[in-house]
Design an enzyme around this catalytic site. Structure first.
Site, mmCIF file in Angstrom:
data_model
loop_
_atom_site.group_PDB
_atom_site.id
_atom_site.type_symbol
_atom_site.label_atom_id
_atom_site.label_comp_id
_atom_site.label_asym_id
_atom_site.label_seq_id
_atom_site.Cartn_x
_atom_site.Cartn_y
_atom_site.Cartn_z
ATOM 1 C CD GLU A 163 15.159 12.778 31.923
ATOM 2 O OE1 GLU A 163 14.082 12.617 31.303
ATOM 3 O OE2 GLU A 163 15.198 13.129 33.114
ATOM 4 C CD GLU B 221 11.973 16.851 32.159
ATOM 5 O OE1 GLU B 221 10.816 16.616 32.539
ATOM 6 O OE2 GLU B 221 12.442 16.409 31.105
HETATM 7 C C1 GAL Z 1 11.059 13.389 31.655
HETATM 8 C C2 GAL Z 1 11.402 13.275 33.122
HETATM 9 C C3 GAL Z 1 11.723 11.852 33.518
HETATM 10 C C4 GAL Z 1 10.707 10.914 32.951
HETATM 11 C C5 GAL Z 1 10.670 11.083 31.456
HETATM 12 C C6 GAL Z 1 9.734 10.148 30.737
HETATM 13 O O1 GAL Z 1 10.295 14.519 31.400
HETATM 14 O O2 GAL Z 1 12.495 14.082 33.455
HETATM 15 O O3 GAL Z 1 11.760 11.748 34.909
HETATM 16 O O4 GAL Z 1 9.468 11.175 33.511
HETATM 17 O O5 GAL Z 1 10.249 12.384 31.160
HETATM 18 O O6 GAL Z 1 9.757 10.367 29.362
#
Ligand code: GAL
Length: 674
Positions: A343, A156
């Site tokens: 994710e 990110e």
């Molecule tokens: C994303 C990040 C992850 C985790 C997640 C939590 O932005 O890539 O590592 O922190 O958020 O929602």
């Protein structure tokens, strides 16, 4: 390219699932049971190691691969395919203490310290060297492993406002970058308009990042700083990609981009990737990232997220690598899969002001929507809720006590064969450009509006009419699109204007929002005022623009009725041959043109000057109709998305909704043949 055995080929048959897992955070005796349970849940991929640098290299130059070897073998033994990451989002303490000059500086001139993540300056030559070194080390170790099917670079870019460092290495590199761009200080001073307020520079070392100025910095200076920082991220990533390509042939390389991240040019940064992935947190997005205009909807969609905000990000990232017609989101022949959601929220998050539980059915709905918007893989974040450190309050597919959480049951019930691979059949292109975003948001001029809010007003109107949309760069190839919508492309170049004009000549219907073509590449106004090189196509000039505080609404009238406009209203002086379709009613713009339509070639150019969702909907309905694109009037919260000859009908609300005689229960979806 030869794919590893059992890797998804270019013809992934249907949606596949994955999960983000953190073997370094749990005892080793949990690895095998977790991998088995992941396979039993129907997952195909596991993404690992994006933050594990301190375990890979506990001391300078001393690598410890034993644990990662074992972890990869454990997943492989269950037939899971591994996506490995370069761990550069988290430089370890030993590196930071030895080289504090790698740390970034915030927009108040303060050094951002070790103790969380993303604490590095993309321009730091020292950090670049360590980034290349650790990338090569992990790529040489695992690049040929049959279970490793692809790579994610870093994690990110831009998260926690880290795309720009305002001191240290970036400050040192900025003047050299400017010298390359402009060649001479005379050219730079002229481009920035530095005669204004005596801002002229007489030596390159007088240049600094645009922070801590008494009042706003010159927007041209800030625009170039945004470009410079974006270029540093692109270089940083390109160095990793080159090493991964060399050491891990046949594997894909991607990066997980963020919701509405605005700090760098994603088109530039993604250039060397096979496909883009992004991280989809619909509830956090609504609470934390929703632009002005979504306040009232935060409660209504608190447990599902807003369908159009999520859909927009899917369409944006699918189109990031567009350029090869018919291969939206794909890097080219041989690309294994793509795009992905790397994710996917599967329970509550921990980082928004409020973090509600998702509604029953929301995890399945988000997964189905991701498929319908072109994703080949959805990978959930994370397997088990963290039992230590910053993200304890974040959920996973398993609870802290290792029992399945709510999202787990929804994932288990998915019928993946019902989500076949195939193209998204969009006939509408919506144009986007980070340089326009930067210059727009540097001088928003109306607190009720920003670039994303204006862009989303058009995107939402299209979705409410049932249209499928490709989000494309403002300079993309537009051939084949019936309708091209440019909601907020305020930065215009002669080349861009020529491309748009050619698209209209060839039959496209172009719809432009307010502030289109108001700024040049250096942030000034074009020769002849707004529209500049587009003036011929649109057959008009700007008359006035008005910034409306809350309560100071204006009205616009046309064939469909009279509508309220807020935040922004601009009027035009049309030329002969340009039809005025809507005029302002009352206020300082009374009687002036608010929307225009000018036929050109086989198509037409349309301009909408007022910020008014009802006006935008009426104009777009007319344009889509004239272009032969079917429209329908969807009730709020009901959405259609088409892929692979099917239509996904979605209800994002807490009550049942009906469309065309079909009842859709609350928070649910149906897949129907077209
Ligand atoms: C994303 C990040 C992850 C985790 C997640 C939590 O932005 O890539 O590592 O922190 O958020 O929602």
């Amino acid at each position: 390219m030869t794919l590893p055995p059992d890797a998804p080929g270019p013809s992934v048959p249907h949606l596949l699932l994955g999960v983000c897992d953190y073997p370094e955070q749990v005892p080793q005796d949990r690895w095998a049971p977790y991998a088995r349970q992941q396979r039993e849940l129907g997952l195909s991929f596991v993404r690992i190691a994006e933050f594990a640098w301190s375990r890979m290299e506990p001391h300078p130059g001393e690598y410890d691969w034993a644990w990662l070897d074992e972890a990869v073998e454990t997943y492989a033994a269950q037939g899971l395919r591994v996506v490995l990451c370069t761990p550069t989002a988290t430089p370890p303490a030993w590196l930071v203490r030895a080289h504090p000059e790698i740390l970034p500086v915030d927009d108040q001139g303060r050094v951002r310290e070790f103790g969380s993540r993303r604490h590095y300056d993309f321009a730091s030559p020292v950090y670049r060297e360590h980034s290349r070194r650790i990338t090569r080390a992990i790529a040489e170790r695992y690049g040929g492993h049959p279970a490793v099917v692809g790579w994610q670079t870093d994690n990110e870019f831009g998260c926690h406002a880290t795309s720009r460092s305002y001191g240290g290495a970036s400050a040192a590199a900025f003047p050299g970058w400017l010298e390359k761009r402009y060649g001479s200080l005379e050219a730079l001073n002229a481009a920035w308009g530095n005669a204004f307020w005596s801002m002229e520079y007489a030596a390159w070392d007088q240049l600094a990042p645009p922070i801590l100025t008494v009042t706003e910095a010159n927007p041209a200076h800030a625009l170039d700083y945004a470009r410079f920082c974006s270029a540093m991220i692109a270089e940083f990533q390109a160095e990793q990609v080159a090493i991964l390509r060399e050491c891990s042939p046949g594997r894909f390389v991607t990066h997980n981009f963020m919701i509405f991240e605005s700090g760098f040019d994603h088109y530039e940064v993604s250039r060397g990737l096979d496909f883009a992935t992004w991280d989809n947190y619909p509830l956090g997005m609504l609470e934390f990232f929703a632009p002005p205009g979504y306040e009232a909807q935060k409660l209504e969609y608190a447990r599902t997220g807003h369908p159009d905000l999520v859909a927009f990000n899917h369409d944006l990232y699918r189109g990031l690598l567009a350029g090869v017609p018919g291969r939206l989101g794909r890097g080219g022949p041989g690309t294994p899969t793509g795009p992905w959601v790397m994710e996917q929220q599967c329970g509550q998050v921990n980082w928004a002001p409020y973090n509600p539980l998702p509604a029953d059915g929301a995890v399945a709905l988000w997964t189905a929507q991701a498929w319908a918007h072109g994703n080949d893989v959805v990978s959930y974040f994370r397997w088990r809720a963290a039992t230590a450190a910053q993200e304890i309050l974040h959920s996973g597919l398993l609870r802290h006590d290792e029992t399945p959480d709510r999202g787990h049951a929804e994932v288990a019930a998915l019928n993946l064969e019902g989500f076949p691979a195939g193209e998204v059949p969009a006939r509408v292109a919506l144009l986007h450009d980070y340089e326009s975003l930067w210059i727009y948001d540097l001088q928003p001029h109306s607190a009720g509006l920003n670039y994303w809010a204006q862009t989303l007003a058009y995107y939402s109107a299209l979705r409410a009419l049932g249209a499928d949309v490709d989000v494309l760069h403002a300079d993309a190839d537009l051939s084949g699109y019936a309708v091209v919508v440019a909601p907020a492309i305020t930065l215009m170049t002669p080349e861009r204007a020529a491309r748009w004009t050619a698209a209209v000549e060839a039959g496209a219907r172009l719809v432009c929002g307010p502030r289109t073509a108001f700024r040049t590449v250096s942030g000034g106004t074009p020769e002849g005022g707004q529209f500049g090189p587009l003036a011929g196509l649109l057959g008009a000039r700007l008359a006035q623009f008005d910034s409306l505080r809350p309560g100071l609404e204006t009205r616009v009238a046309g064939p469909g009725g009279e509508y309220e406009a807020f935040a922004w209203a601009e009027s035009y002086r049309p030329e002969a041959g340009t039809a005025v379709t809507h005029r302002y009613v009352g206020g300082p713009l009374d009687g002036q043109a608010a929307a225009l339509c000018r036929p050109g070639g086989q198509g037409e150019g349309v301009v909408i000057g007022a910020h008014s969702p009802a006006l935008i909907a009426e104009v777009l309905r007319g344009v889509l109709g004239r272009a032969g694109v079917d429209t329908t009037d969807l009730p709020p919260g009901l959405r259609l998305s088409r892929r692979a000859g099917r239509t996904l009908l979605q209800n994002w609300t807490a009550g049942p909704l009906t469309w065309n005689g079909i009842q859709v229960p609350p928070v649910s979806f149906q897949v129907r043949p077209d």
